[in-house]
Design a protein around this motif. Structure first.
Motif, short mmCIF file in Angstrom:
data_model
loop_
_atom_site.label_atom_id
_atom_site.label_comp_id
_atom_site.label_asym_id
_atom_site.label_seq_id
_atom_site.Cartn_x
_atom_site.Cartn_y
_atom_site.Cartn_z
N GLY A 45 17.26 -3.92 -7.30
CA GLY A 45 18.01 -2.75 -6.87
C GLY A 45 19.00 -2.25 -7.91
N VAL A 46 19.04 -0.93 -8.09
CA VAL A 46 19.94 -0.31 -9.06
C VAL A 46 20.69 0.83 -8.37
CG1 VAL A 46 20.11 1.03 -11.20
CG2 VAL A 46 18.46 -0.85 -11.02
N LEU A 47 22.01 0.78 -8.44
CA LEU A 47 22.84 1.91 -8.04
C LEU A 47 23.03 2.74 -9.30
CD1 LEU A 47 24.73 3.53 -6.20
CD2 LEU A 47 26.55 1.91 -6.83
N PHE A 48 22.36 3.90 -9.36
CA PHE A 48 22.44 4.70 -10.57
C PHE A 48 23.66 5.60 -10.58
CE2 PHE A 48 21.62 8.12 -13.52
CZ PHE A 48 21.29 7.40 -14.65
N SER A 49 23.98 6.21 -9.44
CA SER A 49 25.15 7.07 -9.43
C SER A 49 25.75 7.17 -8.04
CB SER A 49 24.81 8.47 -9.96
OG SER A 49 23.92 9.12 -9.09
N TYR A 50 27.01 7.61 -8.00
CA TYR A 50 27.77 7.69 -6.76
C TYR A 50 28.81 8.79 -6.92
CZ TYR A 50 31.22 6.15 -3.21
OH TYR A 50 32.10 6.07 -2.16
N GLY A 51 29.04 9.54 -5.85
CA GLY A 51 30.08 10.56 -5.88
C GLY A 51 30.74 10.70 -4.51
N LEU A 52 32.00 11.09 -4.51
CA LEU A 52 32.78 11.26 -3.29
C LEU A 52 32.97 12.73 -2.95
CD1 LEU A 52 35.66 8.67 -3.79
CD2 LEU A 52 33.91 8.63 -2.01
N GLY B 274 32.24 -1.41 -11.75
CA GLY B 274 31.47 -2.63 -11.49
C GLY B 274 30.65 -2.62 -10.22
N MET B 275 30.65 -1.51 -9.46
CA MET B 275 29.86 -1.49 -8.24
C MET B 275 28.37 -1.57 -8.56
SD MET B 275 30.71 2.50 -7.33
CE MET B 275 29.83 2.72 -5.84
N THR B 276 27.59 -2.18 -7.67
CA THR B 276 26.16 -2.37 -7.88
C THR B 276 25.41 -2.05 -6.59
OG1 THR B 276 26.13 -4.68 -7.16
CG2 THR B 276 26.61 -4.26 -9.51
N TYR B 277 24.09 -2.08 -6.68
CA TYR B 277 23.25 -1.89 -5.49
C TYR B 277 23.56 -2.97 -4.46
CZ TYR B 277 18.98 -1.17 -2.73
OH TYR B 277 18.09 -0.92 -1.71
N ALA B 278 23.68 -4.20 -4.90
CA ALA B 278 23.93 -5.32 -3.99
C ALA B 278 25.37 -5.36 -3.48
CB ALA B 278 23.58 -6.64 -4.66
N VAL B 279 26.30 -4.86 -4.29
CA VAL B 279 27.71 -4.89 -3.91
C VAL B 279 28.33 -3.51 -4.16
CG1 VAL B 279 29.92 -6.09 -4.20
CG2 VAL B 279 27.78 -7.32 -4.61
N PRO B 280 27.99 -2.54 -3.30
CA PRO B 280 28.60 -1.21 -3.45
C PRO B 280 30.01 -1.23 -2.88
CG PRO B 280 27.16 -1.22 -1.55
CD PRO B 280 27.03 -2.59 -2.20
N VAL B 281 30.78 -0.20 -3.16
CA VAL B 281 32.13 -0.13 -2.60
C VAL B 281 32.16 0.84 -1.43
CG1 VAL B 281 33.24 -0.72 -4.78
CG2 VAL B 281 32.85 1.69 -4.21
N TYR B 282 31.01 1.14 -0.86
CA TYR B 282 30.91 2.07 0.25
C TYR B 282 30.06 1.49 1.37
CZ TYR B 282 26.49 2.95 -2.17
OH TYR B 282 25.28 2.79 -2.80
N THR B 283 30.12 2.15 2.53
CA THR B 283 29.23 1.83 3.64
C THR B 283 28.21 2.96 3.71
OG1 THR B 283 31.00 0.73 4.85
CG2 THR B 283 29.09 1.45 6.14
N GLU B 284 26.95 2.62 3.73
CA GLU B 284 25.91 3.63 3.77
C GLU B 284 25.60 4.06 5.20
OE1 GLU B 284 21.35 4.31 2.17
OE2 GLU B 284 22.40 2.46 1.68
N GLN C 228 26.05 -0.63 -13.81
CA GLN C 228 24.67 -1.00 -13.50
C GLN C 228 23.70 0.13 -13.83
OE1 GLN C 228 23.46 -1.59 -9.34
NE2 GLN C 228 22.29 -3.39 -10.00
N GLY C 229 24.06 1.38 -13.52
CA GLY C 229 23.21 2.52 -13.83
C GLY C 229 23.08 2.75 -15.32
N LEU C 230 24.20 2.66 -16.04
CA LEU C 230 24.17 2.85 -17.49
C LEU C 230 23.37 1.75 -18.18
CD1 LEU C 230 27.86 3.95 -18.11
CD2 LEU C 230 25.81 5.38 -18.25
N THR C 231 23.52 0.52 -17.71
CA THR C 231 22.77 -0.60 -18.29
C THR C 231 21.28 -0.41 -18.06
OG1 THR C 231 24.63 -2.10 -18.01
CG2 THR C 231 22.45 -3.11 -18.23
N ASN C 232 20.91 -0.01 -16.84
CA ASN C 232 19.49 0.23 -16.55
C ASN C 232 18.94 1.34 -17.44
OD1 ASN C 232 17.48 2.08 -14.74
ND2 ASN C 232 17.12 -0.11 -14.42
#
Length: 182
Positions: A157-164, A85-95, A50-54
């Motif tokens: 909504g756009v999830l641009f990046s994520y890190g653990l 494939g994670m997105t703003y609407a369907v992230p793989v984390y709990t905020e 999603q971030g790369l596409t945006n």
């Protein structure tokens, strides 16, 4: 004639410093005394599809950039691996919702191929719920809901990046986290 191969690397690092409270953070800002930092983490991020596409659509096509700014946030709960494939609407984390609002990520003009918010650090104050911080994300949207911790429904909504974080870190009531991204 041999061709050359060019590539563009997109990514960054989240830098986190956790302090006991705002007083210690303020003292650290004046003195840079490392003993005031409860924990520090440098987290390499990944950019989901999603971030790369945006990025590609805004930069190389006619898609308008987001009408709201970019915001940083912290993630809690069981550590969840990054997924393309994670997105703003369907992230793989709990905020986390232990802070009042997602702080804006104010980027300065790019210098030496780096964009950073180090001149305008994002600050998170834990307002009452002790948590474990597992990750960090950079999000944006076209609607006001993007500032609400835990929001997944903001328009555009756009999830641009994520890190653990490795390992995950404690964040207790009253603690303050400085977060920069570069």
């Amino acid at each position: 004639m041999k061709g050359t191969k060019e590539a563009m690397r997109v990514g960054g690092t989240f830098h986190l410093d956790c302090f006991k409270d705002e007083a210690d953070r303020q003292l650290w800002l004046r003195t840079k005394d490392k003993s005031l930092v409860l924990w520090h983490a440098d987290v390499q991020n990944k950019i989901p599809d999603q971030g790369l596409t945006n990025l590609g659509n805004v930069y190389f096509f006619t898609t308008a950039k987001l009408t709201n700014e970019w915001y940083l946030s912290l993630t809690t709960g069981a550590a969840t691996a990054w997924a393309a494939g994670m997105t703003y609407a369907v992230p793989v984390y709990t905020e986390s919702v232990a802070f009042a609002a997602r702080p804006q990520c104010v980027f300065a003009t790019s210098a030496s191929n780096i964009n950073t918010n180090s001149a305008s650090v994002a600050v998170f104050t834990n307002t009452g719920t002790s948590e474990t911080i597992y990750g960090v994300c950079l999000v944006g949207a076209n609607a006001a809901g993007v500032t609400t911790p835990g929001d997944k429904a903001a328009s555009g909504g756009v999830l641009f990046s994520y890190g653990l974080l490795a390992p995950a870190q404690p964040w207790i009531s009253g603690n303050v986290i400085n977060l920069t991204y570069s």
